[in-house]
Design a protein around this motif. Structure first.
Motif, short mmCIF file in Angstrom:
data_model
loop_
_atom_site.label_atom_id
_atom_site.label_comp_id
_atom_site.label_asym_id
_atom_site.label_seq_id
_atom_site.Cartn_x
_atom_site.Cartn_y
_atom_site.Cartn_z
N THR A 86 0.84 -1.20 0.00
CA THR A 86 0.00 0.00 0.00
C THR A 86 0.88 1.25 0.00
O THR A 86 0.63 2.21 -0.75
N ASP A 103 -5.62 -1.02 -4.90
CA ASP A 103 -4.92 -1.76 -3.86
C ASP A 103 -5.71 -3.02 -3.52
O ASP A 103 -6.95 -2.97 -3.44
N ASP A 104 -5.02 -4.11 -3.29
CA ASP A 104 -5.66 -5.39 -2.90
C ASP A 104 -6.69 -5.85 -3.92
O ASP A 104 -7.83 -6.18 -3.56
MG MG Z 1 -2.11 -2.96 1.96
#
Ligand code: MG
Ligand code: ADP
Length: 455
Positions: A166, A222-223
Protein backbone atom coordinates in the motif's frame (compact mmCIF):
# COMPACT_ATOMS: atom_id res chain seq x y z
CA UNK A 1 -20.36 24.25 34.43
CA UNK A 2 -20.72 26.87 31.73
CA UNK A 3 -19.64 26.04 28.22
CA UNK A 4 -16.99 28.73 28.26
CA UNK A 5 -15.44 27.21 31.38
CA UNK A 6 -15.51 23.77 29.83
CA UNK A 7 -13.76 25.14 26.76
CA UNK A 8 -11.13 26.80 28.86
CA UNK A 9 -10.35 23.55 30.65
CA UNK A 10 -10.30 21.71 27.35
CA UNK A 11 -7.84 24.16 25.83
CA UNK A 12 -5.64 24.33 28.90
CA UNK A 13 -5.25 20.56 28.98
CA UNK A 14 -4.54 20.38 25.28
CA UNK A 15 -2.01 23.23 25.51
CA UNK A 16 -0.15 21.45 28.24
CA UNK A 17 -0.32 18.10 26.41
CA UNK A 18 1.01 19.63 23.21
CA UNK A 19 3.90 21.22 25.10
CA UNK A 20 4.92 17.77 26.31
CA UNK A 21 4.52 16.35 22.81
CA UNK A 22 6.67 19.09 21.37
CA UNK A 23 9.47 17.93 23.63
CA UNK A 24 9.07 14.36 22.49
CA UNK A 25 8.74 14.67 18.75
CA UNK A 26 10.95 16.29 16.21
CA UNK A 27 9.76 19.54 14.69
CA UNK A 28 8.60 18.10 11.41
CA UNK A 29 6.67 15.24 12.99
CA UNK A 30 5.09 17.61 15.47
CA UNK A 31 4.02 20.00 12.70
CA UNK A 32 2.67 17.21 10.54
CA UNK A 33 0.85 15.13 13.13
CA UNK A 34 0.07 17.19 16.22
CA UNK A 35 -0.65 20.69 14.94
CA UNK A 36 -3.55 19.56 12.74
CA UNK A 37 -5.27 17.88 15.72
CA UNK A 38 -8.05 19.82 17.46
CA UNK A 39 -9.35 19.45 21.01
CA UNK A 40 -13.10 18.78 20.74
CA UNK A 41 -14.45 18.04 24.20
CA UNK A 42 -13.61 16.89 27.70
CA UNK A 43 -16.14 15.67 30.25
CA UNK A 44 -13.78 14.97 33.10
CA UNK A 45 -13.14 11.41 31.95
CA UNK A 46 -13.06 11.31 28.23
CA UNK A 47 -10.99 13.63 26.07
CA UNK A 48 -12.00 13.85 22.44
CA UNK A 49 -9.64 15.02 19.73
CA UNK A 50 -10.70 15.91 16.21
CA UNK A 51 -8.80 14.89 13.09
CA UNK A 52 -9.48 15.29 9.39
CA UNK A 53 -9.99 11.76 8.07
CA UNK A 54 -9.58 8.05 8.60
CA UNK A 55 -6.12 7.90 7.09
CA UNK A 56 -4.81 10.57 9.38
CA UNK A 57 -6.51 8.88 12.30
CA UNK A 58 -5.15 5.42 11.72
CA UNK A 59 -1.60 6.67 11.37
CA UNK A 60 -1.91 8.95 14.40
CA UNK A 61 -3.36 6.19 16.55
CA UNK A 62 -0.89 3.55 15.49
CA UNK A 63 2.13 5.74 15.94
CA UNK A 64 1.38 8.38 18.50
CA UNK A 65 -1.83 7.13 20.18
CA UNK A 66 -0.12 6.03 23.38
CA UNK A 67 2.15 9.05 23.57
CA UNK A 68 -0.78 11.46 23.14
CA UNK A 69 -2.96 9.58 25.63
CA UNK A 70 -0.19 9.76 28.22
CA UNK A 71 0.42 13.44 27.60
CA UNK A 72 -3.31 14.21 27.97
CA UNK A 73 -3.59 12.16 31.17
CA UNK A 74 -0.57 13.93 32.60
CA UNK A 75 -2.01 17.34 31.62
CA UNK A 76 -5.42 16.50 33.09
CA UNK A 77 -3.81 15.23 36.27
CA UNK A 78 -5.61 11.88 36.09
CA UNK A 79 -6.03 8.87 33.84
CA UNK A 80 -8.06 10.10 30.91
CA UNK A 81 -9.62 8.13 28.10
CA UNK A 82 -8.64 9.44 24.71
CA UNK A 83 -11.07 9.24 21.80
CA UNK A 84 -10.89 10.61 18.29
CA UNK A 85 -13.46 12.02 15.92
CA UNK A 86 -12.96 12.43 12.22
CA UNK A 87 -14.25 15.29 10.08
CA UNK A 88 -12.43 18.12 11.89
CA UNK A 89 -10.18 20.26 9.75
CA UNK A 90 -7.84 22.60 11.47
CA UNK A 91 -8.66 26.19 10.48
CA UNK A 92 -5.58 27.67 8.87
CA UNK A 93 -5.67 30.85 10.93
CA UNK A 94 -4.98 28.70 13.94
CA UNK A 95 -1.58 27.76 12.59
CA UNK A 96 1.04 28.44 15.26
CA UNK A 97 2.27 32.03 15.17
CA UNK A 98 5.94 31.02 15.16
CA UNK A 99 5.45 29.29 11.84
CA UNK A 100 3.47 31.61 9.62
CA UNK A 101 2.61 30.05 6.29
CA UNK A 102 3.67 32.37 3.49
CA UNK A 103 1.37 32.77 0.57
CA UNK A 104 3.71 31.36 -2.04
CA UNK A 105 4.67 28.47 0.16
CA UNK A 106 1.01 27.84 0.84
CA UNK A 107 0.05 27.47 -2.78
CA UNK A 108 2.98 25.15 -3.32
CA UNK A 109 1.91 23.18 -0.27
CA UNK A 110 -1.63 23.04 -1.58
CA UNK A 111 -0.37 21.58 -4.82
CA UNK A 112 1.67 19.09 -2.86
CA UNK A 113 -1.37 17.87 -0.96
CA UNK A 114 -1.67 14.13 -0.94
CA UNK A 115 -3.78 12.62 -3.70
CA UNK A 116 -7.19 11.51 -2.50
CA UNK A 117 -7.17 8.55 -0.11
CA UNK A 118 -3.39 8.64 0.13
CA UNK A 119 -1.44 9.10 3.26
CA UNK A 120 1.00 12.03 3.43
CA UNK A 121 3.68 9.82 4.79
CA UNK A 122 3.51 7.12 2.17
CA UNK A 123 6.15 8.55 -0.13
CA UNK A 124 9.23 7.09 -1.79
CA UNK A 125 11.34 9.16 0.57
CA UNK A 126 9.94 7.32 3.54
CA UNK A 127 10.22 3.92 1.93
CA UNK A 128 13.27 1.90 2.84
CA UNK A 129 14.64 -0.07 -0.07
CA UNK A 130 16.27 -3.44 0.49
CA UNK A 131 16.97 -6.48 -1.67
CA UNK A 132 13.46 -7.80 -0.93
CA UNK A 133 11.62 -4.86 -2.45
CA UNK A 134 14.12 -3.14 -4.73
CA UNK A 135 12.73 -4.62 -7.91
CA UNK A 136 9.20 -3.54 -7.01
CA UNK A 137 10.43 -0.02 -6.22
CA UNK A 138 12.40 0.22 -9.44
CA UNK A 139 9.38 -0.97 -11.43
CA UNK A 140 7.09 1.52 -9.69
CA UNK A 141 9.51 4.34 -10.41
CA UNK A 142 10.00 3.29 -14.01
CA UNK A 143 6.27 3.61 -14.65
CA UNK A 144 6.47 7.21 -13.56
CA UNK A 145 9.26 8.02 -15.99
CA UNK A 146 7.47 7.44 -19.24
CA UNK A 147 4.38 9.15 -20.58
CA UNK A 148 3.82 6.71 -23.40
CA UNK A 149 3.81 2.92 -23.46
CA UNK A 150 5.85 1.24 -20.78
CA UNK A 151 6.84 -2.42 -20.59
CA UNK A 152 6.07 -2.26 -16.87
CA UNK A 153 2.46 -1.23 -17.51
CA UNK A 154 0.29 -2.65 -16.02
CA UNK A 155 2.40 -3.16 -12.93
CA UNK A 156 1.24 -5.88 -10.60
CA UNK A 157 2.90 -5.94 -7.17
CA UNK A 158 2.23 -8.82 -4.82
CA UNK A 159 3.48 -9.94 -1.42
CA UNK A 160 2.50 -10.77 2.17
CA UNK A 161 0.76 -8.55 4.70
CA UNK A 162 2.55 -5.50 6.04
CA UNK A 163 5.38 -5.58 3.52
CA UNK A 164 4.71 -2.14 2.06
CA UNK A 165 2.46 -2.72 -0.96
CA UNK A 166 0.00 0.00 0.00
CA UNK A 167 2.83 2.35 0.90
CA UNK A 168 4.47 1.81 -2.47
CA UNK A 169 1.27 2.28 -4.43
CA UNK A 170 0.54 5.53 -2.63
CA UNK A 171 4.13 6.65 -3.22
CA UNK A 172 3.43 6.35 -6.93
CA UNK A 173 0.31 8.47 -6.48
CA UNK A 174 2.30 11.16 -4.68
CA UNK A 175 5.08 11.19 -7.22
CA UNK A 176 2.66 11.23 -10.15
CA UNK A 177 0.84 14.20 -8.61
CA UNK A 178 4.10 15.98 -8.00
CA UNK A 179 5.29 15.37 -11.52
CA UNK A 180 2.09 16.54 -13.07
CA UNK A 181 -0.38 18.31 -10.77
CA UNK A 182 -3.05 18.06 -13.46
CA UNK A 183 -2.83 14.30 -13.82
CA UNK A 184 -6.00 12.47 -12.88
CA UNK A 185 -4.96 9.98 -10.24
CA UNK A 186 -7.40 7.42 -8.95
CA UNK A 187 -6.03 5.57 -5.98
CA UNK A 188 -8.42 3.33 -4.10
CA UNK A 189 -8.74 -0.01 -2.42
CA UNK A 190 -10.55 -2.73 -4.28
CA UNK A 191 -13.22 -2.64 -1.60
CA UNK A 192 -13.86 1.05 -2.18
CA UNK A 193 -13.93 0.41 -5.88
CA UNK A 194 -16.53 -2.28 -5.34
CA UNK A 195 -18.61 -0.05 -3.08
CA UNK A 196 -18.59 2.77 -5.59
CA UNK A 197 -19.59 0.34 -8.27
CA UNK A 198 -22.49 -1.04 -6.23
CA UNK A 199 -23.61 2.46 -5.30
CA UNK A 200 -23.55 3.46 -8.94
CA UNK A 201 -25.87 0.58 -9.75
CA UNK A 202 -28.30 1.50 -7.01
CA UNK A 203 -28.42 5.13 -7.89
CA UNK A 204 -28.40 4.59 -11.63
CA UNK A 205 -25.25 6.68 -11.81
CA UNK A 206 -23.44 4.07 -13.68
CA UNK A 207 -22.29 6.28 -16.54
CA UNK A 208 -20.69 8.63 -14.05
CA UNK A 209 -18.84 5.78 -12.37
CA UNK A 210 -17.61 4.53 -15.71
CA UNK A 211 -16.49 7.97 -16.87
CA UNK A 212 -14.73 8.69 -13.65
CA UNK A 213 -12.39 5.74 -13.97
CA UNK A 214 -11.96 5.96 -17.70
CA UNK A 215 -10.70 9.53 -17.34
CA UNK A 216 -7.86 8.43 -15.09
CA UNK A 217 -4.23 8.93 -16.08
CA UNK A 218 -3.28 6.64 -13.23
CA UNK A 219 -5.54 3.92 -11.94
CA UNK A 220 -4.08 2.47 -8.77
CA UNK A 221 -6.09 -0.27 -7.11
CA UNK A 222 -4.92 -1.76 -3.86
CA UNK A 223 -5.66 -5.39 -2.90
CA UNK A 224 -7.17 -6.26 -6.24
CA UNK A 225 -7.66 -9.90 -5.14
CA UNK A 226 -10.93 -8.76 -3.53
CA UNK A 227 -12.30 -8.66 -7.03
CA UNK A 228 -12.41 -12.50 -6.96
CA UNK A 229 -15.90 -13.93 -7.39
CA UNK A 230 -17.41 -10.50 -8.17
CA UNK A 231 -18.38 -11.35 -11.69
CA UNK A 232 -20.02 -8.14 -12.78
CA UNK A 233 -17.30 -5.99 -11.24
CA UNK A 234 -14.76 -8.07 -13.14
CA UNK A 235 -16.62 -7.37 -16.35
CA UNK A 236 -16.69 -3.66 -15.60
CA UNK A 237 -13.05 -3.64 -14.63
CA UNK A 238 -12.05 -5.55 -17.73
CA UNK A 239 -13.58 -2.86 -19.93
CA UNK A 240 -12.11 0.00 -17.94
CA UNK A 241 -8.74 -1.72 -17.98
CA UNK A 242 -8.78 -2.09 -21.76
CA UNK A 243 -9.81 1.50 -22.26
CA UNK A 244 -7.02 2.84 -20.12
CA UNK A 245 -4.44 0.40 -21.35
CA UNK A 246 -5.13 1.19 -24.99
CA UNK A 247 -4.72 4.87 -24.23
CA UNK A 248 -1.34 4.17 -22.54
CA UNK A 249 -2.64 5.22 -19.16
CA UNK A 250 -0.92 3.77 -16.16
CA UNK A 251 -2.43 0.89 -14.23
CA UNK A 252 -0.93 -0.37 -10.99
CA UNK A 253 -2.38 -3.13 -8.91
CA UNK A 254 -1.39 -4.82 -5.67
CA UNK A 255 -2.41 -8.14 -4.24
CA UNK A 256 -1.38 -10.71 -1.69
CA UNK A 257 -0.75 -13.21 -4.48
CA UNK A 258 0.13 -13.34 -8.18
CA UNK A 259 -2.73 -13.05 -10.72
CA UNK A 260 -2.83 -16.74 -11.62
CA UNK A 261 -3.21 -17.61 -7.95
CA UNK A 262 -6.32 -15.49 -7.40
CA UNK A 263 -9.12 -18.00 -7.35
CA UNK A 264 -12.26 -17.15 -9.26
CA UNK A 265 -10.58 -14.51 -11.34
CA UNK A 266 -11.56 -14.68 -15.01
CA UNK A 267 -8.78 -15.90 -17.28
CA UNK A 268 -8.95 -12.82 -19.45
CA UNK A 269 -8.23 -10.67 -16.39
CA UNK A 270 -5.38 -12.92 -15.31
CA UNK A 271 -3.80 -12.49 -18.70
CA UNK A 272 -4.39 -8.71 -18.69
CA UNK A 273 -2.83 -8.38 -15.23
CA UNK A 274 0.13 -10.42 -16.33
CA UNK A 275 0.58 -8.57 -19.58
CA UNK A 276 2.94 -5.94 -18.16
CA UNK A 277 5.24 -6.60 -15.26
CA UNK A 278 4.48 -8.75 -12.23
CA UNK A 279 6.85 -8.27 -9.30
CA UNK A 280 6.83 -9.44 -5.72
CA UNK A 281 7.98 -8.09 -2.38
CA UNK A 282 9.68 -10.77 -0.36
CA UNK A 283 9.52 -11.00 3.43
CA UNK A 284 12.02 -8.44 4.71
CA UNK A 285 15.37 -9.60 6.05
CA UNK A 286 16.81 -8.35 9.29
CA UNK A 287 18.96 -5.64 7.64
CA UNK A 288 15.98 -4.03 5.97
CA UNK A 289 13.90 -4.32 9.14
CA UNK A 290 16.72 -2.59 11.01
CA UNK A 291 16.96 0.17 8.40
CA UNK A 292 13.20 0.78 8.71
CA UNK A 293 13.46 1.12 12.48
CA UNK A 294 16.36 3.54 12.13
CA UNK A 295 14.46 5.63 9.61
CA UNK A 296 11.34 5.66 11.71
CA UNK A 297 13.10 6.66 14.83
CA UNK A 298 14.36 9.79 13.06
CA UNK A 299 10.82 11.12 13.57
CA UNK A 300 11.31 11.17 17.31
CA UNK A 301 13.57 13.23 19.50
CA UNK A 302 14.12 10.35 21.86
CA UNK A 303 16.90 8.12 20.67
CA UNK A 304 17.14 4.39 21.14
CA UNK A 305 20.47 2.60 20.91
CA UNK A 306 21.20 0.50 17.87
CA UNK A 307 21.61 -2.67 19.92
CA UNK A 308 18.01 -2.27 21.14
CA UNK A 309 16.78 -1.55 17.63
CA UNK A 310 18.59 -4.63 16.46
CA UNK A 311 16.96 -6.68 19.18
CA UNK A 312 13.52 -5.60 17.87
CA UNK A 313 14.48 -6.13 14.23
CA UNK A 314 15.74 -9.58 15.08
CA UNK A 315 12.73 -10.66 17.13
CA UNK A 316 9.85 -9.11 15.21
CA UNK A 317 9.94 -10.59 11.80
CA UNK A 318 6.38 -10.98 10.64
CA UNK A 319 5.46 -7.57 9.29
CA UNK A 320 6.51 -3.95 9.29
CA UNK A 321 3.37 -2.75 11.02
CA UNK A 322 4.29 -4.80 14.09
CA UNK A 323 7.84 -3.53 13.94
CA UNK A 324 6.58 0.04 14.02
CA UNK A 325 4.24 -0.83 16.89
CA UNK A 326 7.12 -2.20 18.94
CA UNK A 327 9.20 0.92 18.41
CA UNK A 328 6.29 3.18 19.40
CA UNK A 329 5.83 1.20 22.56
CA UNK A 330 9.44 1.66 23.56
CA UNK A 331 9.35 5.37 22.73
CA UNK A 332 6.25 5.81 24.84
CA UNK A 333 7.93 4.08 27.73
CA UNK A 334 11.00 6.27 27.39
CA UNK A 335 8.93 9.41 27.10
CA UNK A 336 7.40 8.66 30.48
CA UNK A 337 10.36 7.26 32.35
CA UNK A 338 13.36 8.81 30.64
CA UNK A 339 16.76 7.15 31.04
CA UNK A 340 18.21 4.40 28.93
CA UNK A 341 16.78 1.09 27.91
CA UNK A 342 18.47 -2.23 28.55
CA UNK A 343 17.70 -5.42 26.65
CA UNK A 344 15.93 -6.69 29.77
CA UNK A 345 13.67 -3.60 29.86
CA UNK A 346 12.99 -4.04 26.19
CA UNK A 347 12.05 -7.65 26.63
CA UNK A 348 9.71 -6.79 29.47
CA UNK A 349 8.05 -3.86 27.68
CA UNK A 350 7.59 -5.80 24.48
CA UNK A 351 6.63 -9.07 26.17
CA UNK A 352 3.08 -9.25 24.73
CA UNK A 353 4.36 -8.49 21.25
CA UNK A 354 7.19 -10.97 21.47
CA UNK A 355 4.78 -13.64 22.67
CA UNK A 356 2.57 -12.88 19.69
CA UNK A 357 5.54 -13.39 17.40
CA UNK A 358 6.29 -16.74 18.96
CA UNK A 359 2.68 -17.82 18.78
CA UNK A 360 2.71 -16.92 15.13
CA UNK A 361 5.54 -19.38 14.69
CA UNK A 362 4.12 -22.21 12.72
CA UNK A 363 3.65 -25.76 13.82
CA UNK A 364 4.55 -28.68 11.60
CA UNK A 365 0.88 -29.73 11.74
CA UNK A 366 -0.26 -26.40 10.30
CA UNK A 367 2.29 -26.72 7.53
CA UNK A 368 1.19 -30.26 6.73
CA UNK A 369 -2.45 -29.15 6.63
CA UNK A 370 -1.76 -26.13 4.41
CA UNK A 371 0.34 -28.12 1.97
CA UNK A 372 -2.13 -31.03 1.92
CA UNK A 373 -5.06 -28.64 1.26
CA UNK A 374 -3.18 -26.99 -1.56
CA UNK A 375 -2.67 -30.30 -3.33
CA UNK A 376 -6.10 -31.65 -2.41
CA UNK A 377 -4.53 -34.36 -0.28
CA UNK A 378 -5.10 -35.56 3.25
CA UNK A 379 -2.50 -34.92 5.96
CA UNK A 380 -2.34 -38.71 6.36
CA UNK A 381 -1.12 -38.94 2.76
CA UNK A 382 1.91 -36.83 3.68
CA UNK A 383 2.71 -38.72 6.84
CA UNK A 384 1.94 -42.22 5.57
CA UNK A 385 4.23 -44.67 3.87
CA UNK A 386 2.89 -44.48 0.33
CA UNK A 387 5.28 -43.02 -2.20
CA UNK A 388 3.42 -42.29 -5.40
CA UNK A 389 4.81 -39.36 -7.36
CA UNK A 390 1.90 -37.05 -6.62
CA UNK A 391 2.67 -37.32 -2.92
CA UNK A 392 6.46 -37.20 -3.00
CA UNK A 393 6.73 -33.53 -3.98
CA UNK A 394 4.05 -32.21 -1.56
CA UNK A 395 5.68 -34.20 1.21
CA UNK A 396 9.08 -32.73 0.42
CA UNK A 397 7.54 -29.26 0.37
CA UNK A 398 5.94 -29.77 3.77
CA UNK A 399 9.28 -30.96 5.17
CA UNK A 400 11.07 -28.05 3.56
CA UNK A 401 8.73 -25.49 5.17
CA UNK A 402 8.85 -27.29 8.50
CA UNK A 403 12.60 -26.79 8.45
CA UNK A 404 12.46 -23.21 7.19
CA UNK A 405 9.57 -21.85 9.18
CA UNK A 406 9.64 -23.62 12.54
CA UNK A 407 12.39 -24.03 15.09
CA UNK A 408 12.09 -27.82 15.09
CA UNK A 409 15.19 -29.97 14.58
CA UNK A 410 15.57 -32.39 11.69
CA UNK A 411 14.79 -35.49 13.81
CA UNK A 412 11.74 -33.76 15.34
CA UNK A 413 10.42 -32.90 11.90
CA UNK A 414 11.23 -36.39 10.69
CA UNK A 415 9.14 -37.93 13.45
CA UNK A 416 6.14 -35.73 12.53
CA UNK A 417 6.29 -37.37 9.11
CA UNK A 418 7.11 -40.87 10.32
CA UNK A 419 10.56 -40.55 8.73
CA UNK A 420 14.12 -40.03 9.90
CA UNK A 421 16.24 -36.87 9.85
CA UNK A 422 18.08 -37.89 6.66
CA UNK A 423 14.83 -37.92 4.69
CA UNK A 424 14.04 -34.39 5.88
CA UNK A 425 17.51 -33.17 5.02
CA UNK A 426 17.20 -34.70 1.58
CA UNK A 427 13.81 -33.03 1.07
CA UNK A 428 15.19 -29.61 2.04
CA UNK A 429 18.17 -29.92 -0.30
CA UNK A 430 16.01 -31.24 -3.09
CA UNK A 431 13.55 -28.33 -2.84
CA UNK A 432 16.37 -25.82 -2.69
CA UNK A 433 17.84 -27.35 -5.81
CA UNK A 434 14.64 -27.84 -7.78
CA UNK A 435 13.24 -24.37 -7.25
CA UNK A 436 16.28 -22.96 -9.00
CA UNK A 437 15.56 -24.86 -12.18
CA UNK A 438 11.82 -25.59 -12.09
CA UNK A 439 9.51 -22.56 -12.26
CA UNK A 440 6.41 -24.49 -11.29
CA UNK A 441 8.07 -25.68 -8.09
CA UNK A 442 9.38 -22.19 -7.44
CA UNK A 443 5.94 -20.59 -7.79
CA UNK A 444 4.19 -23.23 -5.72
CA UNK A 445 6.76 -22.78 -2.95
CA UNK A 446 6.38 -19.05 -2.97
CA UNK A 447 2.57 -19.27 -2.95
CA UNK A 448 2.63 -21.72 -0.05
CA UNK A 449 5.13 -19.59 1.79
CA UNK A 450 2.87 -16.57 1.57
CA UNK A 451 -0.11 -18.60 2.69
CA UNK A 452 1.87 -19.91 5.64
CA UNK A 453 2.99 -16.42 6.58
CA UNK A 454 -0.63 -15.37 6.82
CA UNK A 455 -2.00 -18.27 8.88
MG1 MG B 1 -2.11 -2.96 1.96
P1 ADP C 1 0.81 -3.93 2.92
O1 ADP C 1 -0.07 -3.06 2.09
O2 ADP C 1 1.80 -4.71 2.13
O3 ADP C 1 0.03 -4.81 3.88
P2 ADP C 1 1.63 -1.44 4.10
O4 ADP C 1 2.06 -0.69 2.88
O5 ADP C 1 0.32 -1.07 4.68
O6 ADP C 1 1.70 -3.01 3.85
O7 ADP C 1 2.80 -1.29 5.19
C1 ADP C 1 2.59 -1.45 6.60
C2 ADP C 1 3.36 -0.38 7.36
O8 ADP C 1 4.74 -0.61 7.22
C3 ADP C 1 3.12 1.03 6.84
O9 ADP C 1 3.11 1.91 7.93
C4 ADP C 1 4.30 1.28 5.93
O10 ADP C 1 4.61 2.65 5.86
C5 ADP C 1 5.40 0.50 6.62
N1 ADP C 1 6.39 -0.05 5.67
C6 ADP C 1 6.31 -1.20 4.98
N2 ADP C 1 7.40 -1.39 4.22
C7 ADP C 1 8.19 -0.33 4.45
C8 ADP C 1 9.48 0.07 3.95
N3 ADP C 1 10.16 -0.67 3.08
N4 ADP C 1 9.99 1.25 4.40
C9 ADP C 1 9.32 1.99 5.30
N5 ADP C 1 8.13 1.68 5.81
C10 ADP C 1 7.55 0.54 5.39
Amino acid sequence: MKNSEKNEILNTIWDSATKQLKNLLNEETYAQWIIPVLPVSYDGKKFILGVSDEFFLSWLQDNFGEIIANAVSKAAGKKTILNFEIGHTHPEEKAPPEKPVKKAAKSKAAKKRAPKNCHNRHTFNNFVVGPENEFAVAAAKSILKTDGPSPANPLFIYGGTGLGKTHLLQAVAHEAAEKNPDAVIEYLSCEEFLNLYLESLNTKMHARFRNRFRKADYLLIDDIHFIAKKTSLQEEFFNTFNNLYNADKKILLTSDRRPSEINHLEDRLVSRFDSGLTVDIQPLGVETRMAILQKKQEEHLIKIDNNILFFIADKITSNVRRLEGALTRLLTFLSLKGGKLTIDDTERILAPMLEDEISTLLTVETIQKTVADHFDLKVADLTGNKRPRNIAVPRMMAMYFSRKMTDKSLPEIGSCFGKNHATVLHAVKEMDKRQKVDNTIKHTLSLLERQLQNV
